[in-house]
Scaffold this active site. Structure first.
Site, short mmCIF file in Angstrom:
data_model
loop_
_atom_site.label_atom_id
_atom_site.label_comp_id
_atom_site.label_asym_id
_atom_site.label_seq_id
_atom_site.Cartn_x
_atom_site.Cartn_y
_atom_site.Cartn_z
N ARG A 1 -6.21 9.79 59.08
CA ARG A 1 -6.38 11.15 58.54
C ARG A 1 -5.33 11.50 57.50
NH1 ARG A 1 -8.35 10.26 63.22
NH2 ARG A 1 -10.21 11.37 63.97
N PHE B 1 -3.35 25.70 58.57
CA PHE B 1 -2.99 24.78 59.65
C PHE B 1 -3.22 23.33 59.20
CE2 PHE B 1 -3.67 22.85 63.90
CZ PHE B 1 -2.54 23.30 64.53
N ASP C 1 3.12 10.14 76.83
CA ASP C 1 2.86 9.96 78.26
C ASP C 1 3.09 11.23 79.07
OD1 ASP C 1 2.24 7.34 77.82
OD2 ASP C 1 4.32 6.66 78.10
N THR C 2 3.66 12.25 78.44
CA THR C 2 3.97 13.48 79.17
C THR C 2 3.16 14.65 78.59
OG1 THR C 2 5.71 14.20 77.66
CG2 THR C 2 6.35 12.64 79.40
N VAL D 1 1.31 15.79 65.54
CA VAL D 1 1.68 15.69 66.95
C VAL D 1 0.85 14.57 67.57
CG1 VAL D 1 2.16 16.98 69.05
CG2 VAL D 1 1.91 18.21 66.90
N HIS E 1 4.12 17.05 77.07
CA HIS E 1 4.80 17.64 75.92
C HIS E 1 3.82 17.93 74.78
CE1 HIS E 1 9.16 18.19 75.16
NE2 HIS E 1 8.71 18.48 73.96
N PHE F 1 6.89 22.06 66.48
CA PHE F 1 7.13 23.31 67.20
C PHE F 1 7.87 24.32 66.32
CE2 PHE F 1 8.99 26.15 70.36
CZ PHE F 1 7.88 26.39 71.17
#
Ligand code: DLZ
Length: 159
Positions: free
Chosen positions: A136, A122, A94-95, A90, A97, A66
């Site tokens: 990756r 990016f 479970d959320t 990233v 986020h 972020f």
């Protein structure tokens, strides 16, 4: 699958222009640092291979994906570079986020591309598992840090 059609990690080294005049900034997120270090290593090796001077590669760190947008902005304002690569990973949890962070960094990097006369690349993995990330970052799907570096060279020479 898109990656098998256009996997730049398997690119033709001879097709990339000489990058010896370029300066490249790289901003790395500390979350999932083992993966990000693999991406970073792939990026640096690729830049060096194509002639970028070691002294002209600048690496800064931020806490998480972020924060990559702000880290890249600060780098653009303070370093004389031709392109900036954002490196992060990233991993879906479970959320929700994951979605917010992916959205935030994608939007942020896109905005930087429009705000500065400088390409921001990016180099962020957005994956469902650690295994997908490893695949990756030097695994069976190549190293996306290599691809980010190739893109940085092409865009750094763009204008
Ligand atoms: C909080 C968080 C979570 C849950 N997951 C990741 C991740 O998979 N990858 C990553 O780079 N950062 C993660 N973060 C941290 C956020 O990017 C950010 O650093 C914090 O929300 C503080 O702004």
């Amino acid at each position: 699958m898109a990656t098998s059609l256009k996997n730049l990690s398997d690119y033709d080294f001879t097709s990339i222009p000489d990058a010896s005049g370029l300066s490249i900034g790289i901003v790395v997120a500390e979350w999932n640092i083992e993966i990000n270090n693999q991406l970073l290593q792939g990026a640096i090796e690729t830049l060096l291979h194509h002639g970028v001077d070691k002294a002209n590669i600048f690496v800064n760190y931020v806490p998480g994906a972020f924060e990559l947008t702000y880290g890249c902005k600060v780098m653009a304002e303070n370093y004389d570079v031709d392109a900036i690569i954002a490196i992060g990973t990233v991993i879906q949890g479970d959320t929700p986020h994951f979605d917010y962070i992916c959205q935030g960094v994608t939007y942020g990097i896109s905005e930087l591309n429009l705000s500065f006369d400088l390409p921001f690349i990016f180099g962020v993995l957005t994956v469902n598992s650690l295994e997908q990330a490893q695949e990756r970052a030097g695994g069976k799907h190549g190293n996306k840090g290599v691809e980010a570096a190739v893109t940085a060279i092409k865009m750094g020479l763009y204008n």
